[in-house]
Design a protein around this motif. Structure first.
Motif, PDB file in Angstrom:
ATOM      1  N   UNK A   1      66.813  50.191 113.940  1.00 10.49           N
ATOM      2  CA  UNK A   1      68.140  50.597 114.371  1.00 10.49           C
ATOM      3  C   UNK A   1      69.201  49.582 114.024  1.00 10.49           C
ATOM      4  N   UNK A   2      69.911  49.098 115.020  1.00 13.06           N
ATOM      5  CA  UNK A   2      70.991  48.149 114.808  1.00 13.06           C
ATOM      6  C   UNK A   2      70.420  46.788 114.450  1.00 13.06           C
ATOM      7  N   UNK A   3      70.753  46.283 113.258  1.00 10.27           N
ATOM      8  CA  UNK A   3      70.223  45.003 112.808  1.00 10.27           C
ATOM      9  C   UNK A   3      71.356  44.127 112.298  1.00 10.27           C
ATOM     10  N   UNK A   4      71.082  42.821 112.211  1.00 10.58           N
ATOM     11  CA  UNK A   4      72.100  41.893 111.733  1.00 10.58           C
ATOM     12  C   UNK A   4      71.524  40.517 111.526  1.00 10.58           C
ATOM     13  N   UNK A   5      72.394  39.514 111.530  1.00  8.54           N
ATOM     14  CA  UNK A   5      71.993  38.136 111.285  1.00  8.54           C
ATOM     15  C   UNK A   5      71.900  37.306 112.559  1.00  8.54           C
ATOM     16  N   UNK A   6      72.078  37.917 113.710  1.00  6.96           N
ATOM     17  CA  UNK A   6      71.955  37.175 114.958  1.00  6.96           C
ATOM     18  C   UNK A   6      73.261  36.521 115.381  1.00  6.96           C
ATOM     19  N   UNK A   7      73.168  35.687 116.415  1.00  8.33           N
ATOM     20  CA  UNK A   7      74.347  35.086 117.039  1.00  8.33           C
ATOM     21  C   UNK A   7      74.542  33.615 116.693  1.00  8.33           C
ATOM     22  N   UNK A   8      73.708  33.064 115.831  1.00  8.10           N
ATOM     23  CA  UNK A   8      73.788  31.655 115.449  1.00  8.10           C
ATOM     24  C   UNK A   8      73.543  30.729 116.633  1.00  8.10           C
ATOM     25  N   UNK A   9      72.746  31.177 117.575  1.00 10.71           N
ATOM     26  CA  UNK A   9      72.367  30.343 118.715  1.00 10.71           C
ATOM     27  C   UNK A   9      71.085  30.893 119.317  1.00 10.71           C
ATOM     28  N   UNK A  10      70.015  30.123 119.206  1.00 15.41           N
ATOM     29  CA  UNK A  10      68.742  30.547 119.796  1.00 15.41           C
ATOM     30  C   UNK A  10      68.870  30.712 121.303  1.00 15.41           C
ATOM     31  N   UNK A  11      69.724  29.894 121.908  1.00 16.09           N
ATOM     32  CA  UNK A  11      69.913  29.965 123.349  1.00 16.09           C
ATOM     33  C   UNK A  11      70.616  31.229 123.805  1.00 16.09           C
ATOM     34  N   UNK A  12      71.201  31.963 122.892  1.00 15.30           N
ATOM     35  CA  UNK A  12      71.780  33.270 123.189  1.00 15.30           C
ATOM     36  C   UNK A  12      70.861  34.402 122.738  1.00 15.30           C
ATOM     37  N   UNK A  13      70.108  34.177 121.664  1.00 16.16           N
ATOM     38  CA  UNK A  13      69.293  35.239 121.068  1.00 16.16           C
ATOM     39  C   UNK A  13      67.993  35.487 121.822  1.00 16.16           C
ATOM     40  N   UNK A  14      67.288  34.425 122.199  1.00 13.54           N
ATOM     41  CA  UNK A  14      66.040  34.631 122.945  1.00 13.54           C
ATOM     42  C   UNK A  14      66.277  35.386 124.253  1.00 13.54           C
ATOM     43  N   UNK A  15      67.303  35.026 125.042  1.00 20.92           N
ATOM     44  CA  UNK A  15      67.542  35.790 126.265  1.00 20.92           C
ATOM     45  C   UNK A  15      67.837  37.267 126.013  1.00 20.92           C
ATOM     46  N   UNK A  16      68.421  37.607 124.878  1.00 18.22           N
ATOM     47  CA  UNK A  16      68.652  39.019 124.575  1.00 18.22           C
ATOM     48  C   UNK A  16      67.337  39.796 124.550  1.00 18.22           C
ATOM     49  N   UNK A  17      66.303  39.173 123.988  1.00 11.33           N
ATOM     50  CA  UNK A  17      65.004  39.845 123.955  1.00 11.33           C
ATOM     51  C   UNK A  17      64.404  39.905 125.348  1.00 11.33           C
ATOM     52  N   UNK A  18      64.464  38.814 126.098  1.00 14.04           N
ATOM     53  CA  UNK A  18      63.916  38.793 127.455  1.00 14.04           C
ATOM     54  C   UNK A  18      64.640  39.788 128.363  1.00 14.04           C
ATOM     55  N   UNK A  19      65.943  39.962 128.164  1.00 19.23           N
ATOM     56  CA  UNK A  19      66.742  40.874 128.989  1.00 19.23           C
ATOM     57  C   UNK A  19      66.598  42.338 128.588  1.00 19.23           C
ATOM     58  N   UNK A  20      66.069  42.592 127.391  1.00 17.56           N
ATOM     59  CA  UNK A  20      65.953  43.968 126.922  1.00 17.56           C
ATOM     60  C   UNK A  20      67.105  44.424 126.056  1.00 17.56           C
ATOM     61  N   UNK A  21      67.931  43.490 125.583  1.00 15.94           N
ATOM     62  CA  UNK A  21      69.080  43.837 124.744  1.00 15.94           C
ATOM     63  C   UNK A  21      68.757  43.793 123.257  1.00 15.94           C
ATOM     64  N   UNK A  22      67.553  43.369 122.912  1.00 15.33           N
ATOM     65  CA  UNK A  22      67.120  43.296 121.516  1.00 15.33           C
ATOM     66  C   UNK A  22      65.603  43.406 121.505  1.00 15.33           C
ATOM     67  N   UNK A  23      65.054  43.898 120.391  1.00 12.51           N
ATOM     68  CA  UNK A  23      63.597  44.085 120.323  1.00 12.51           C
ATOM     69  C   UNK A  23      62.880  43.044 119.465  1.00 12.51           C
ATOM     70  N   UNK A  24      63.580  42.441 118.500  1.00 13.86           N
ATOM     71  CA  UNK A  24      62.890  41.477 117.651  1.00 13.86           C
ATOM     72  C   UNK A  24      63.887  40.553 116.966  1.00 13.86           C
ATOM     73  N   UNK A  25      63.389  39.407 116.539  1.00 13.03           N
ATOM     74  CA  UNK A  25      64.155  38.499 115.691  1.00 13.03           C
ATOM     75  C   UNK A  25      63.174  37.645 114.892  1.00 13.03           C
ATOM     76  N   UNK A  26      63.461  37.494 113.621  1.00 16.30           N
ATOM     77  CA  UNK A  26      62.659  36.626 112.764  1.00 16.30           C
ATOM     78  C   UNK A  26      63.448  35.364 112.468  1.00 16.30           C
ATOM     79  N   UNK A  27      62.869  34.223 112.818  1.00 13.33           N
ATOM     80  CA  UNK A  27      63.421  32.919 112.450  1.00 13.33           C
ATOM     81  C   UNK A  27      62.596  32.360 111.302  1.00 13.33           C
ATOM     82  N   UNK A  28      63.241  31.579 110.438  1.00 16.56           N
ATOM     83  CA  UNK A  28      62.502  30.938 109.357  1.00 16.56           C
ATOM     84  C   UNK A  28      62.325  29.448 109.666  1.00 16.56           C
ATOM     85  N   UNK A  29      63.413  28.687 109.699  1.00 17.64           N
ATOM     86  CA  UNK A  29      63.289  27.285 110.089  1.00 17.64           C
ATOM     87  C   UNK A  29      63.139  27.211 111.608  1.00 17.64           C
ATOM     88  N   UNK A  30      62.199  26.396 112.076  1.00 21.53           N
ATOM     89  CA  UNK A  30      61.900  26.412 113.520  1.00 21.53           C
ATOM     90  C   UNK A  30      61.908  24.996 114.086  1.00 21.53           C
TER      91      UNK A  30
END
Length: 266
Positions: free
Chosen positions: A181-210
Motif C-alpha cells: 500500500x502506502x510506501x515511502x522513504x521513512x521519516x529520517x529518524x529511527x526513533x520515530x519510525x520504530x514506534x509507528x510499527x509498534x503503534x500499528x501505524x506502519x507494517x514494515x521498514x527495511x533499514x540497510x545501515x544499522x
C-alpha cells in the motif's frame, strides 16, 4: 525504578539542552562531522549529560553516537564489556536542524550483546516509549501491543531506507514494494519510525545501515510489542559496532516479515 529513572533523564536533558534549540539554532551550532553527516551543539551537550547521569545509575561504559564519532574504538565495548549503555542524543539530527518535528532522544542497555532495556523520548510529541526484555513495551506507561495486521498486503504501509543502496538496487526495491500500500522513504529518524510499527501505524521498514544507537532501542520496542526485528537471514537483531552486517527488516509480525522479505529479495 531503573526504567522510570532513565525515562526521566532523557526527558529532563531534552528539556534542558535540546528543545530550547529547536528552530532556534544559532550560527556555528551546526557542524559537519563527516561528509553528509551533521551534528549540533545540542547533540553533543545532551550526550555528555545523559552519559554522566546513566553512569550514576549503573557504572558501565557508555557508547554514544558523538563520542564514537570522535573515537571509533569506544564502540568495541559492545563486544568486550558485559554491559553497556547506548545513547543517541538527537536521533534525526537533519530533521532537528531543518525545524521538522521528527526527532527523538534515545538510550538502551545492552547486556552480553543483547538489548535488555530501551527508551525513546519524542520531544515534540511529548510521548515516551520504553521496553524491557521479556517484560513488554509501553507508551506513556501504558502496555503496548501491536494491533493485528490486515491480511491484504496491498493495504500494508512501509518504507525502504535506500540511501546506502547502489542506484540499481534502490530502483529495484522501490519498484518491488509497489505491490504493497502506502510506501515511502521513512521519516529520517529511527526513533520515530520504530514506534509507528509498534503503534500499528506502519507494517514494515527495511533499514540497510544499522548503527547500534539507532536500532537497539526500537528493535526491542517492536519485538516486545509483538513484532519482528531480524537480519535478512532471519537471525534476531543484536547491536554491534559500526561496520557490522547490513540489512535489518522490521515488521509487524512474522507473516509480514516473511512476505516483505520475499518481495524484496526473492
Amino acid at each position: 525504578m531503573l526504567m522510570e529513572k532513565v525515562a526521566e533523564i532523557l526527558a529532563e536533558t531534552s528539556a534542558e539542552v535540546v528543545e530550547p534549540r529547536f528552530r532556534a539554532l544559532a550560527a556555528g551550532e551546526v557542524i559537519e562531522k563527516a561528509p553528509g553527516e551533521i551534528v549540533t551543539v545540542a547533540d553533543r551537550e545532551a550526550e555528555v549529560i545523559i552519559a554522566r547521569r546513566l553512569r550514576e545509575l549503573l557504572p558501565v561504559p557508555v557508547v554514544g553516537e558523538e563520542a564514537v564519532a570522535a573515537d571509533p574504538a569506544l564502540a568495541e565495548a559492545l563486544r568486550s564489556e558485559p554491559a553497556v549503555w547506548l545513547v543517541d542524543p538527537v536521533d534525526g539530527t537533519s530533521n532537528f536542524v531543518a525545524g521538522r518535528p521528527d526527532f527523538a532522544v534515545m538510550a538502551s542497555l545492552v547486556r552480553a550483546g543483547q538489548t535488555v532495556a530501551a527508551w525513546i523520548w519524542q520531544p515534540v510529541n511529548g510521548v515516551a516509549y520504553a521496553a524491557e526484555l521479556g517484560a513488554g513495551a509501553w507508551r506513556d506507561g501504558h502496555r503496548l501491543t501491536r494491533p493485528a495486521v490486515t491480511d491484504a498486503p496491498e493495504k500494508w504501509r512501509g518504507s525502504v531506507k535506500s540511501r546506502f543502496l547502489d542506484p540499481a538496487e534502490h530502483h529495484r526495491m522501490q519498484t518491488a514494494i509497489r505491490v504493497f500500500g502506502k510506501t515511502g522513504d521513512g521519516l529520517r529518524s529511527a526513533g520515530m519510525e520504530y514506534p509507528q510499527i509498534a503503534d500499528g501505524d506502519s507494517e514494515f521498514i527495511l533499514y540497510w545501515r544499522t548503527l547500534p544507537w539507532d536500532h537497539s532501542p526500537g528493535s526491542l520496542l517492536v519485538t516486545e510489542a509483538g513484532g519482528v526485528a531480524a537480519r535478512l537471514d532471519g537471525s534476531g537483531y543484536r547491536p554491534e559496532p559500526p561496520g557490522g552486517p547490513d540489512g535489518l527488516l522490521i515488521a509487524a509480525d512474522p507473516a509480514v516479515w516473511e512476505q516483505v522479505r520475499s518481495v524484496l529479495f526473492g
